[in-house]
Design a protein around this motif. Sequence first.
Motif, PDB file in Angstrom:
ATOM      1  N   SER A 143     136.387 -33.759  -7.470  1.00 56.43           N
ATOM      2  CA  SER A 143     135.431 -32.930  -6.728  1.00 56.43           C
ATOM      3  C   SER A 143     136.066 -31.576  -6.462  1.00 56.43           C
ATOM      4  O   SER A 143     137.290 -31.482  -6.310  1.00 56.43           O
ATOM      5  N   ASP A 189     134.410 -36.752  -2.675  1.00 55.48           N
ATOM      6  CA  ASP A 189     133.768 -35.463  -2.440  1.00 55.48           C
ATOM      7  C   ASP A 189     134.604 -34.653  -1.459  1.00 55.48           C
ATOM      8  O   ASP A 189     135.126 -35.208  -0.493  1.00 55.48           O
ATOM      9  N   VAL A 190     134.739 -33.363  -1.745  1.00 54.19           N
ATOM     10  CA  VAL A 190     135.387 -32.446  -0.807  1.00 54.19           C
ATOM     11  C   VAL A 190     134.345 -31.415  -0.397  1.00 54.19           C
ATOM     12  O   VAL A 190     133.535 -30.979  -1.224  1.00 54.19           O
TER      13      VAL A 190
HETATM   14 MG    MG Z   1     130.660 -32.086  -3.952  1.00 55.80          MG
END
Ligand code: MG
Length: 273
Positions: free
Chosen positions: A95, A115-116
């Motif tokens: 991510s 996810d970041v």
């Molecule tokens: Mg993302």
Amino acid sequence: MSNKGVRWAFNLSKWEPSHADMLLATSCVQVEEKERLGKFVFKNDFKASLIGRLLMRKYVNETTGLKYDEIRFGRDEKGKPFLINSPSHISYNVSHQGGYTVLAGCGTGGLLGVDVVKVQFPRGKTLNEYFRTMSRIFSGVEWEKIRSQGSETSQLAMFFRHWCLKESYLKAVGVGVTINLQDVCFKINSDVLSKDRLVDDTEVYFRGEKLDWEFQEMLLDEEHCVAVASESNTGEKILFKEIDFHEVMKNAVSLLDPDENYCTSFFNKCDKI
Ligand code: MG
Ligand code: COA
């Protein structure tokens, strides 16, 4: 070779690549990915995505022992990368947003997504206006949790934390945003995230039914939160570790010839502000 899980975070703002760095890095991606990267208008998007490709190659090389330049990735119909050359007994996902590109990997397989998210105030909108435009993303329970935070800053942090969790789950199951986002509902039990401790007691419900998934969350810095969603609970608790360009390229082997013109066109791009 190792089947240990990894959590790598590459701080993009610390990387000012030289021409030689770029020549090497862009020779270590598959030709179709080089072509895709070339279409980015902005330098920072190019760098973020390039580092993601290099992290995946490093992870697969170190975890499976496949030769660096013989690893072949494909993408499924939703764009999710997968390894073509070998049965997948490993899982990994990349991510990138704001100042970071991250990779989470698990050596024992099972669905995994990362996810970041950069926590930032919306431009040109009040918080209420912004939340209204996003109303359909979260369920009533999730909005209650977000709104129950005291200051606007805390509400925003809780909003992005939910966003990050939801994305990590959607990326793991590979459905993108094609499902009703309110069907996937998070219940956060620990309100505070920090840089040196994992929070792993967040629960997820699908249409009211609790799912047996694990989420590991932390902050990378004051502005970036990260979440890893895993279907299989391996018992491993791993904090994200910062990795620099030198480490990313350790053991890298070129797949393509160095391309001077391509690199020059990268350096002619501008940064997105
Ligand atoms: Mg993302
Ligand atoms: N599933 C899982 N991983 C995917 C993927 C998919 N369908 N498609 C691409 N990826 C991988 C790739 O490595 C990709 O890197 P690349 O773009 O350099 O090839 C990386 O994940 C992108 O992840 P991230 O940086 O987190 O991107 P994103 O958050 O913008 O988008 C999507 C993630 C594309 C998978 C998808 O979920 C999406 O379109 N999200 C839109 C955001 C949104 O509206 N979310 C609703 C709030 S929860």
